[in-house]
Design an enzyme around this catalytic site. Structure first.
Site: not given
Length: 448
Positions: A72, A125, A202, A227
């Site tokens: 982690r 978004y 972004d 994406k």
């Protein structure tokens, strides 16, 4: 990490002492995509990094380890991916990978503490809007103001800033109307205010290939790695990239990354790094195809408006060109310099590739839009974007359905606005698919 002075790429993977004798070199975008973070394995010589699935790591003594303790907190595959991301986002020095783009947004917002204020582009978004208004507002008292960064004057934008404004959140192009924000201008306004808010961009829609917000002064660049960076629609992931001077901020975000545990798996990290190796190739193909589709839509009598800043007729086309990253500008300029045997540029209609996203307003309304979307053969009706395959969707009812109808209307997200993620198939095939679907939608003809 952005500038590689003596990279292994130059030495064909051989790490030798001749490195000191080599001239200063900056490797190109595609070279960095393939080589940075993917050095041959020191133990086996494997050219492709192995997947490290172990959750824990042997220590030779208490606290004496080889850089990894628990997966982690750190994993070889995630570290390699983060190294590559910091290199590809021009101006980057620190990168952090998260389990999703939404987890990236949440971590950045949580880092500014309670009772803060964020100023965001109004056409943001839907997931970011939802987090600001329905999550952070309740859990940390976040106040948010949404401003039209594209059209508002300086005084209006400055008036939206408050003493407790900690973040300026930009998308450019915006999703789904592809409005353009002058990032450098917004950064200058943020620096002039007493609050000195951080500027977050972004960069998902353009990817590190077409735009470099850190070079324009941004403090943090975020991506939905899902994406374009991954590019194959098989990984959910997000990332934040910071310039070298933001050491403390990077440490704070990394602490939260570990504390929250919102980290990607080793396998997903490996897949994303494999995907980004072809980012430069894919983004060129996405852009060329998107420009071709946009021009076809512009010629169609069944289309009211085409939203693609790369079109020569787009009112913000000059800003789109100015915002190109150095490597994308070279790509575009090289395309513009091409001449046929008569000395004429084949692209006589003007314009240039500017990412793979195209939105347009079909004549009619929801019914015509639905007929168009269901008549498509190659474009798949689905949410998301940035994969090698072409996708189409209706934002008002899909990706932006969480935004109240009144606000969607003000943003121009109506029932006839269709968003296309143009893939890397043959461009002529995609144009034919668009044209036949428009005929089905508006003339009632059968599928071709």
């Amino acid at each position: 990490m952005t500038v590689t002075s003596y990279s292994s790429a130059l030495l064909n993977g051989n790490d030798t002492h001749t490195r000191k004798k080599l001239p200063y070199v900056v490797d190109g975008f595609g070279t960095r995509a393939i080589h940075v973070g993917s050095e041959p394995n020191a133990a086996t010589g494997a050219v492709i990094p192995p997947i490290s699935l172990s959750t824990t790591y042997k220590q030779d003594g208490v606290g004496n380890h080889k850089g990894f303790e628990y997966s982690r907190s750190g994993n070889p595959n995630r570290d390699a991916l983060e190294t590559a991301l910091a290199s590809l986002e021009a101006g980057g020095g620190h990168a952090l990978a998260f389990s999703s783009g939404s987890a990236t947004t949440a971590t950045i917002v949580q880092s500014i503490g309670p009772n803060a204020h964020v100023v965001s582009v109004n056409d943001v978004y839907g997931g970011t809007f939802r987090y600001f208004k329905r999550v952070a507002s309740e859990t940390q008292g976040l106040e948010s103001t949404f401003v039209d960064f594209e059209n508002a004057d300086d005084d209006t934008i400055l008036a939206s800033f408050k003493d407790n404004t900690k973040l300026i959140w930009i998308e450019s192009p915006t999703n789904p109307t592809l409005r353009l924000v002058d990032v450098h201008r917004i950064v200058s306004l943020a620096r002039s205010h007493v609050a000195k808010p951080l500027v977050v961009v972004d960069n998902t829609f353009l990817s590190p290939f077409y735009q470099s917000p850190l070079l324009l002064g941004a403090d943090i660049v975020v991506h939905s790695v899902t994406k374009y960076i991954n590019g194959h629609s098989d990984v959910v992931m997000g990332a934040a990239i910071l310039p070298p001077h933001h050491v403390r901020l990077a440490e704070k975000l990394r602490f939260l990354q570990n504390a929250h545990g919102a980290v990607p798996s080793p396998y997903d990290s490996w897949l994303a790094q494999r995907g980004l190796k072809t980012l430069h190739l894919r983004m060129k193909a996405h852009g060329v195809n998107a420009l071709k589709v946009a021009k076809a839509l512009q010629r169609s009598p069944y289309v009211e408006e085409v939203l693609y800043p790369g079109l020569g007729s787009h009112p913000r086309n000059a800003l789109a060109y100015r915002s190109l990253s150095p490597h994308a500008k070279k790509f575009v300029d090289d395309l513009r310099s091409i001449r046929d045997e008569d000395g004429v540029n084949p692209d006589s209609e003007g314009g240039f590739p500017y990412g793979g996203m195209v939105s347009f307003r079909i004549r009619g309304g929801a019914e015509e839009a639905d007929r168009f979307l269901t008549a498509l053969r190659l474009f798949t009706l689905a949410e998301s974007l940035g994969g090698v395959e072409s996708l189409a969707e209706l934002p008002a009812q899909m990706t932006h359905g969480s935004i109240p109808e009144k606000e969607r209307s003000l943003l121009g997200i109506g029932d006839n606005l269709i968003r296309l993620s143009v893939g890397v198939e043959e461009g002529d095939d995609l144009v034919r698919d668009i044209e036949q679907a428009l005929q089905v939608a508006l003339r009632g003809e059968n599928h071709v």
